[in-house]
Design an enzyme around this catalytic site. Structure first.
Site, PDB file in Angstrom:
ATOM      1  N   GLU A 126      33.326  87.798  46.223  1.00 38.46           N
ATOM      2  CA  GLU A 126      32.068  87.803  46.960  1.00 38.46           C
ATOM      3  C   GLU A 126      32.329  88.384  48.357  1.00 38.46           C
ATOM      4  O   GLU A 126      33.317  88.020  48.978  1.00 38.46           O
ATOM      5  CB  GLU A 126      31.499  86.396  47.107  1.00 38.46           C
ATOM      6  CG  GLU A 126      30.088  86.428  47.676  1.00 38.46           C
ATOM      7  CD  GLU A 126      29.420  85.053  47.782  1.00 38.46           C
ATOM      8  OE1 GLU A 126      30.095  84.027  47.544  1.00 38.46           O
ATOM      9  OE2 GLU A 126      28.245  85.033  48.122  1.00 38.46           O
ATOM     10  N   GLY A 287      35.719  79.336  53.901  1.00 38.55           N
ATOM     11  CA  GLY A 287      36.077  77.970  53.523  1.00 38.55           C
ATOM     12  C   GLY A 287      36.518  77.866  52.079  1.00 38.55           C
ATOM     13  O   GLY A 287      37.584  77.330  51.782  1.00 38.55           O
ATOM     14  N   ALA A 288      35.708  78.393  51.178  1.00 42.96           N
ATOM     15  CA  ALA A 288      36.023  78.297  49.759  1.00 42.96           C
ATOM     16  C   ALA A 288      35.070  79.197  48.986  1.00 42.96           C
ATOM     17  O   ALA A 288      34.100  79.705  49.536  1.00 42.96           O
ATOM     18  CB  ALA A 288      35.889  76.858  49.272  1.00 42.96           C
ATOM     19  N   MET A 289      35.355  79.357  47.694  1.00 45.43           N
ATOM     20  CA  MET A 289      34.554  80.272  46.874  1.00 45.43           C
ATOM     21  C   MET A 289      34.317  79.687  45.488  1.00 45.43           C
ATOM     22  O   MET A 289      35.244  79.209  44.844  1.00 45.43           O
ATOM     23  CB  MET A 289      35.298  81.620  46.794  1.00 45.43           C
ATOM     24  CG  MET A 289      34.582  82.652  45.962  1.00 45.43           C
ATOM     25  SD  MET A 289      32.945  83.060  46.683  1.00 45.43           S
ATOM     26  CE  MET A 289      32.044  83.421  45.192  1.00 45.43           C
ATOM     27  N   GLU A 290      33.052  79.794  45.064  1.00 48.77           N
ATOM     28  CA  GLU A 290      32.582  79.095  43.871  1.00 48.77           C
ATOM     29  C   GLU A 290      32.788  79.833  42.554  1.00 48.77           C
ATOM     30  O   GLU A 290      32.034  79.608  41.599  1.00 48.77           O
ATOM     31  CB  GLU A 290      31.096  78.795  44.040  1.00 48.77           C
ATOM     32  CG  GLU A 290      30.151  80.027  43.981  1.00 48.77           C
ATOM     33  CD  GLU A 290      29.790  80.624  45.345  1.00 48.77           C
ATOM     34  OE1 GLU A 290      30.540  80.403  46.319  1.00 48.77           O
ATOM     35  OE2 GLU A 290      28.752  81.315  45.426  1.00 48.77           O
ATOM     36  N   ASN A 291      33.796  80.705  42.421  1.00 45.27           N
ATOM     37  CA  ASN A 291      34.029  81.435  41.175  1.00 45.27           C
ATOM     38  C   ASN A 291      33.876  80.512  39.971  1.00 45.27           C
ATOM     39  O   ASN A 291      34.364  79.399  39.963  1.00 45.27           O
ATOM     40  CB  ASN A 291      35.448  81.997  41.162  1.00 45.27           C
ATOM     41  CG  ASN A 291      35.839  82.591  42.490  1.00 45.27           C
ATOM     42  OD1 ASN A 291      35.221  83.530  42.940  1.00 45.27           O
ATOM     43  ND2 ASN A 291      36.822  82.001  43.154  1.00 45.27           N
ATOM     44  N   GLU A 324      30.966  73.794  46.732  1.00 42.06           N
ATOM     45  CA  GLU A 324      31.373  74.781  45.712  1.00 42.06           C
ATOM     46  C   GLU A 324      31.019  74.284  44.320  1.00 42.06           C
ATOM     47  O   GLU A 324      30.586  75.057  43.471  1.00 42.06           O
ATOM     48  CB  GLU A 324      32.866  75.097  45.818  1.00 42.06           C
ATOM     49  CG  GLU A 324      33.344  75.551  47.194  1.00 42.06           C
ATOM     50  CD  GLU A 324      32.500  76.647  47.828  1.00 42.06           C
ATOM     51  OE1 GLU A 324      31.923  77.467  47.090  1.00 42.06           O
ATOM     52  OE2 GLU A 324      32.406  76.685  49.081  1.00 42.06           O
ATOM     53  N   HIS A 327      27.372  74.824  43.589  1.00 40.91           N
ATOM     54  CA  HIS A 327      27.039  76.223  43.304  1.00 40.91           C
ATOM     55  C   HIS A 327      27.026  76.506  41.803  1.00 40.91           C
ATOM     56  O   HIS A 327      26.414  77.481  41.366  1.00 40.91           O
ATOM     57  CB  HIS A 327      28.076  77.160  43.943  1.00 40.91           C
ATOM     58  CG  HIS A 327      27.711  77.677  45.302  1.00 40.91           C
ATOM     59  ND1 HIS A 327      26.456  78.158  45.605  1.00 40.91           N
ATOM     60  CD2 HIS A 327      28.453  77.823  46.440  1.00 40.91           C
ATOM     61  CE1 HIS A 327      26.448  78.578  46.873  1.00 40.91           C
ATOM     62  NE2 HIS A 327      27.642  78.375  47.403  1.00 40.91           N
ATOM     63  N   GLU A 346      22.777  79.902  49.020  1.00 41.87           N
ATOM     64  CA  GLU A 346      23.519  79.237  50.090  1.00 41.87           C
ATOM     65  C   GLU A 346      22.698  78.162  50.807  1.00 41.87           C
ATOM     66  O   GLU A 346      23.181  77.054  51.042  1.00 41.87           O
ATOM     67  CB  GLU A 346      24.078  80.257  51.080  1.00 41.87           C
ATOM     68  CG  GLU A 346      25.129  81.192  50.477  1.00 41.87           C
ATOM     69  CD  GLU A 346      26.320  80.464  49.861  1.00 41.87           C
ATOM     70  OE1 GLU A 346      26.486  79.252  50.093  1.00 41.87           O
ATOM     71  OE2 GLU A 346      27.076  81.125  49.122  1.00 41.87           O
TER      72      GLU A 346
HETATM   73  N1  TRP Z   1      30.076  81.809  48.643  1.00 37.57           N
HETATM   74  C1  TRP Z   1      31.058  81.137  49.418  1.00 37.57           C
HETATM   75  C2  TRP Z   1      30.499  79.785  49.769  1.00 37.57           C
HETATM   76  O1  TRP Z   1      29.486  79.604  50.273  1.00 37.57           O
HETATM   77  C3  TRP Z   1      31.472  81.754  50.681  1.00 37.57           C
HETATM   78  C4  TRP Z   1      31.941  83.160  50.701  1.00 37.57           C
HETATM   79  C5  TRP Z   1      31.215  84.263  50.820  1.00 37.57           C
HETATM   80  C6  TRP Z   1      33.251  83.593  50.847  1.00 37.57           C
HETATM   81  N2  TRP Z   1      31.988  85.366  51.008  1.00 37.57           N
HETATM   82  C7  TRP Z   1      33.232  84.970  51.048  1.00 37.57           C
HETATM   83  C8  TRP Z   1      34.453  82.930  50.810  1.00 37.57           C
HETATM   84  C9  TRP Z   1      34.393  85.713  51.283  1.00 37.57           C
HETATM   85  C10 TRP Z   1      35.599  83.659  51.034  1.00 37.57           C
HETATM   86  C11 TRP Z   1      35.574  85.025  51.283  1.00 37.57           C
HETATM   87  O2  TRP Z   1      30.959  78.789  49.550  1.00 37.57           O
HETATM   88 ZN    ZN Z   2      28.126  78.563  49.394  1.00 37.56          ZN
END
Ligand code: TRP
Ligand code: ZN
Length: 924
Positions: A126, A287-291, A324, A327, A346
């Protein structure tokens, strides 16, 4: 790096993709110095798109090795390759396209796409990172099924993870291209002695956009838990970390279990996969990513052990794990049609994580009153962030609606506006239709849109349709930027026994939006009678149509008013004596409320309002007025008296819990006060605020000492909210006590620093000692560094505390220390946490020092932005925003800031990310 021509992408230019991708099969041969990606896309022409349109695939920083159409090599004339992708012409209605590419993960410092951290592989896709992995229609409205084969040397990369379910794991041959490369001595081919390879095959049953793809490969270990979901399905939960960190995963795992249970009970939403994984990585842009099924987290939001993490860190882990996880439904099952809709996932997911944290905190409280104030504490924390960061954004050169109309670089729009103001907009929807109505709307949203990529309008329509509500005017929250000002004049007519509220709303222009239409604002109000209790509310007939409902709970009586016009009048009947109005209870809308009232009325609300949020609000207003008056030349001692009395009363109130009392006695931030001023002199502002602090410190010294002693328990640390609140109050008291100048306070802080069995108390004592200055400060900093030299997240605190430090008499400018720290062996521009800790804390978090009158801070800022930009444009652009508000300062500072911005803007090579920030800052 190429200097890119600024290209503006517009929301209204949306066109559907020419081709859809039904499924993708990806095979990775993973080596840090050169990874090969073999992708096969099953394509189908999009029935709603232009028939002759070519297939357009995004791709960046890729080496193309070959293209095959339905098994045959594709003639060179059939496609064209550019810096930004691949276009393929004359394709049949359905076909398969195979594309082989190479990338160099080891050289990828942007942390977008496939990269290496501590020798392990990670991805971040993302918003537009997938195009750095393979050629693909890298847009969220193309949802495909993924099957992923990961091959890598077994010893170096024993764990191979991707989205969905593990289908197979086996040993395999080293790839043929590697043997061929060896013969040719190609770079990045790996060690000379052949390594044993293995492979894993993953299948994700849910179609997803490319931004939710993830892979992880390396030496990692998992903490596991099994759990039965609400329908009785057994799922496997894993938290993966580098070996040695297993003892710090417990809180993340518990938070995950709580999040799963909460989404089941509050929204009826269940985990849909057999396996859910969280992986911690120390180099991460956010912070983190919701893959899907494979969340990747900054270690900061996984690691929680009392030795290294504060209570705040524990709360951060819980909220990000929740965020996450949530999400999975709000973002993944239903995703965004395009990136302008970002707040669809978001804002909604932040709202959900806020509610989750509030519910968990309330559940931990012993009494009902405790539950209400625990909720208020969470609300206060969230509103502090909104006011300190989002209000300034909404008043500056980057102001944008929660659904922007245009962008140059989408990464610049992961903002407090899209996230936090977006969450406030969702909260207003809930306030308008009520909690049950909101749940009905959510149910309808999923019933209509599961598996789709949709728009913010679709969400609002679901809430409206499920409740028969008219939310057309409410839609302006999505299209208009800026913080509305709501000014209210109250008046009491004793003879007619009526109370009247005259309400006006207005919103200042923002870039591209000279004129604003009135917003639909839910304003929750109560009338507090002379005895401190809420009066019953009887709206007069003339305004009844704009009174949505009266809510009565416990002793609280509130009216939910619909503000829809520029000017409205509300009247309440049978009001015998003049009440004090309690306005925008629980912060019912992201607006600035202006209401003329005197210190005595504020003190009265601070002591009696049935809404705990507004008790805090009244105390904050009292404090803000006090600082502003001192800044205007008032004598601190005299002017602070009402504030000192109000805070003393709150400290002494046995019915208030500790966390809430701590919120009351924390003064508004410099950033928040600065926003109240036409022209800011940050040095004078700090002096005024510190002078008021000094009055509180000395005026209540006895109470600070007593709090520190009463709350300084020797009982071992426990993680619950109640004892966390006591630690917060104790440490705030300790800092005030030190500020009072009492030598005992410094000795007490030193003792606490040395003996603490947890990071909250250790850092609390260190913060107090930083305020003391001199030898005690330097000793503690040196000791802290020695203790935690091998704990990166704790060293981030060490960098950050010093960068944000206030100068004591006789100290050199803090910039001198910051310069030295930038040369410290533990500092690195390649690690985003470290950059945020030093550069971010100084430029965003130390107003008086960053804005030193000689402009030295700005020059240092320009150097750091230019140095960071080629390595990591996303993080560089975040740092670049420290000069957003340059027009709010006096002429000399403005000139120096403009010069610094121009210096960055003039750089020969600049990323799209930083260019957008500095050009918008410089624009009129
Ligand atoms: N979608 C993620 C969240 O809200 C955040 C996110 C967006 C992100 N772009 C990113 C995390 C790039 C890391 C790097 O939780
Ligand atoms: Zn998010």
């Amino acid at each position: 790096m190429r200097t890119e021509q600024p290209v503006t992408i517009r929301r209204l230019d949306y066109t559907p993709p020419s081709f859809l991708v039904d499924s993708v099969s990806l095979a990775f041969d993973l080596l840090p110095g050169g990874t090969r990606v073999d992708a096969t896309l099953a394509l189908r022409r999009n029935p709603v798109a232009d028939s002759g349109a070519p297939l357009s695939l995004d791709g960046e920083e890729l080496t193309l090795e070959g293209v095959w159409l339905d098994g045959e090599p594709l003639a060179v004339g059939r496609y064209s390759l550019s810096e930004s992708g691949l276009e393929v012409r004359d394709l049949p209605e359905t076909c398969t396209l195979r594309i082989v590419t190479r990338t160099t993960p080891e050289a990828n410092t942007t942390l977008s796409g496939l990269y290496v951290s501590n020798g392990n592989f990670f991805t971040q896709c993302e918003a537009e990172g997938f195009r750095r992995i393979t050629f693909f229609p890298d847009r969220p409205d193309v949802m495909a099924r993924y099957r992923v084969t990961l091959r890598a040397p077994r010893e170096r990369f024993p764990v191979l993870l991707s989205n969905g379910n593990l289908i197979a794991r086996r040993d395999c041959e080293a790839p043929e291209w590697l043997a061929a490369a060896h013969d040719g001595e190609a770079p990045g081919a790996g060690p000379a002695t052949p390594e044993a390879w293995h492979e894993a095959v993953w299948d994700d049953p849910f179609p997803k956009p490319s931004y939710l793809f993830a892979l992880v490969a390396g030496r990692l270990v998992a903490t596991e838990e099994r759990l039965a979901t609400m329908s009785g399905r057994e799922v496997l939960l894993q938290v993966w970390v580098e070996p040695g960190n297993e003892d710090r995963t417990g809180h993340a795992m518990q938070s995950l279990v709580r999040a799963i249970r909460w989404d089941e009970s509050r929204f009826g939403l269940e985990l849909d996969l057999d396996r859910f994984m969280i992986v911690a990585v120390s180099d991460f842009n956010m912070g983190a990513m919701e893959n899907k099924g494979l969340n990747i987290f900054n270690t900061k939001y996984v690691f929680a052990h009392p030795r290294i993490a504060t209570d705040q860190d524990f709360a951060g882990v819980e909220s990000v794990v929740g965020h996450e996880y949530f999400h999975n439904w709000t973002g993944n099952r239903v995703t965004c049609r395009d990136w302008f809709q970002l707040t669809l996932k978001e804002g909604l997911t932040v709202f959900r994580d806020q509610e989750f944290s509030a519910d968990v905190m309330a559940a931990q409280a012993a009494t009902q009153a405790g539950a209400a104030s625990a909720r208020a504490v969470k609300r206060i924390e969230d509103v502090r962030v909104l006011r300190a960061a989002q209000f300034p954004e909404d008043a500056g050169p980057m102001a944008h609606p929660i659904r922007p109309d245009s962008y140059q670089e989408i990464n610049n729009f992961y903002t407090v506006t899209v996230y936090e103001k977006g969450a406030e907009v969702i909260r207003m929807l809930q306030t308008l239709v009520g909690r049950d109505g909101f749940r009905k709307g959510m149910d309808l949203y999923f019933a209509r849109h599961d598996g789709q990529a949709v728009t913010c309008d679709d969400f609002v329509a679901a809430i409206a349709d499920a409740n028969g509500a008219d939310l057309s005017q409410f839609g302006r929250w999505y299209s208009q930027a800026g913080t509305p000002r709501v000014s209210i004049v109250g008046s009491h007519d004793a003879r007619a026994r009526r109370y009247r509220l005259e309400v006006r709303q207005a919103c200042l222009p923002s870039p591209g939006q000279p004129l604003k239409q009135p917003f639909h604002i839910p304003l929750v109000v109560g009338l507090v009678g002379p005895d401190g209790r809420d009066l019953p509310l009887k709206p007069a007939a003339a305004c009844a149509g704009s009174v949505r409902r009266i809510e009565t709970a416990g002793g609280q009586v509130s009216a939910v008013l619909d503000l829809t016009e520029a000017s409205q009048v509300f009247e309440f009947e049978d009001v015998a004596e003049a009440p004090v109005p309690s306005l925008a209870r629980n912060f019912s809308a992201p607006v600035v409320v202006e209401h003329a009232c005197d210190d005595a009325q504020l003190a009265f609300l601070a002591a009696h309002d049935s809404d705990p949020f507004n008790r805090w609000e009244a105390a904050q207003r009292l404090a803000t007025r006090c600082v502003l008056a001192v800044l205007d030349g008032a004598a601190p001692a005299g002017r602070s008296a009402p504030l000192v009395a109000a805070i003393a009363r709150a400290i002494d109130d046995p019915h208030l819990d500790a966390a809430f009392r701590e919120q009351i006695l924390a003064l508004p931030s410099e950033g928040f006060i600065a926003e109240q001023l036409e022209v800011v002199d940050p040095v004078a502002l700090r002096a005024a605020r510190d002078a008021v602090r000094g009055e509180l410190a000395r005026g209540l010294a006895g109470r600070w000492r007593a709090l520190v002693h009463d709350l300084g328990s020797d009982a071992p640390w426990t993680p619950d909210a109640a004892t966390a609140g006591e630690r917060a109050l104790k440490n705030a008291a300790l800092a005030y006590w030190v500020d009072s100048g009492d030598a005992d306070a410094v000795a007490t802080a030193q003792r606490q620093f040395a003996r603490a069995d947890n990071m909250t108390d250790r850092v609390g004592a260190l913060q107090a000692l930083l305020r003391a200055g001199g030898e005690p400060r330097e000793q503690a900093l040196a000791e802290f560094e020695k203790m935690f030299a091998d704990e990166p997240l704790v060293m981030d605190k060490w960098f950050s505390l010093q960068a944000a430090m206030h100068r004591r008499p006789g100290d050199p400018p803090v910039l001198e220390r910051v310069r030295a720290l930038a040369g410290h062996p533990a500092f690195s521009l390649r690690n985003p946490n470290r950059v945020r800790a030093l550069v971010g804390s100084f430029c965003h978090g130390n107003l008086a020092e960053f804005h030193a009158a000689d402009g030295s801070g700005y020059a240092w800022w320009a150097e750091r932005v230019l140095e960071l930009d080629p390595l990591n444009p996303q993080v560089a652009a975040r740092m670049a925003r420290a000069l957003d508000r340059w027009r709010k300062f006096g002429p000399e500072r403005q000139a120096a800031m403009r010069a610094a911005l121009e210096r960055v803007a003039a750089a020969e090579h600049l990323s799209r990310d930083v260019r957008e920030i500095v050009t918008k800052a410089l624009a009129a």
